[in-house]
Design an enzyme around this catalytic site. Sequence first.
Site: not given
Length: 206
Positions: A83, A186, A188
């Site tokens: 990001c 993202h 994750e």
Amino acid sequence: MSRIALIDYGAGNIRSVHRALAAGGGDVVVTDDPDIVRQAERIALPGQGAFDDCMSGLESRTGLVAALEEAVLKRGAPFLGICVGMQLLAETGLEHGERKGLGWIGGVCRELRPGAYNTLPHTGWNEVRPTRPHPVFDALAPAKHCYFNHSFVLDPPKQTIAAITEHGETFCSGVAKDNMVGVQFHPEKSQAAGLALIARFVTWSP
């Protein structure tokens, strides 16, 4: 097991990135210690918020930017920017005024142009399409949906673009240059697709 320095400079989604890197097989240490960064086998730079705030956060840690440059640019440690961590690879950021970035990839970080039927911030799931073969981005080929939350994008040199996404305009959602990769989304938070990309980063040998 690969030792990964996850950089904590007050501007990252640290806990979830830590869990994802560990799930991908990494031995993760959360740190802003220049000595640890210099010796790490891999570097992950997360980021949330504004470009200028994140860059200021990095620079406020004495010796951290120099240690990152030594590890990534001189020693060639594999690097993942997430990001704003990807956006900081720009030469210049235009959020809240003009701000110098790390300059490792080059280009400009500017506001996304969403068009008449899209809004900012660009938040939620969207398709990421790799533009060329790459050991890390092959995890998303031919295209996978990943999670985004941003209003600014990196316009990098054309040859460094590794993935694209549509939100009003076509923008760069992934970059790759030498031992560096970066993603606008993202991983994750992107479930199986994101974890697959992270697992490839953990074992990647540029």
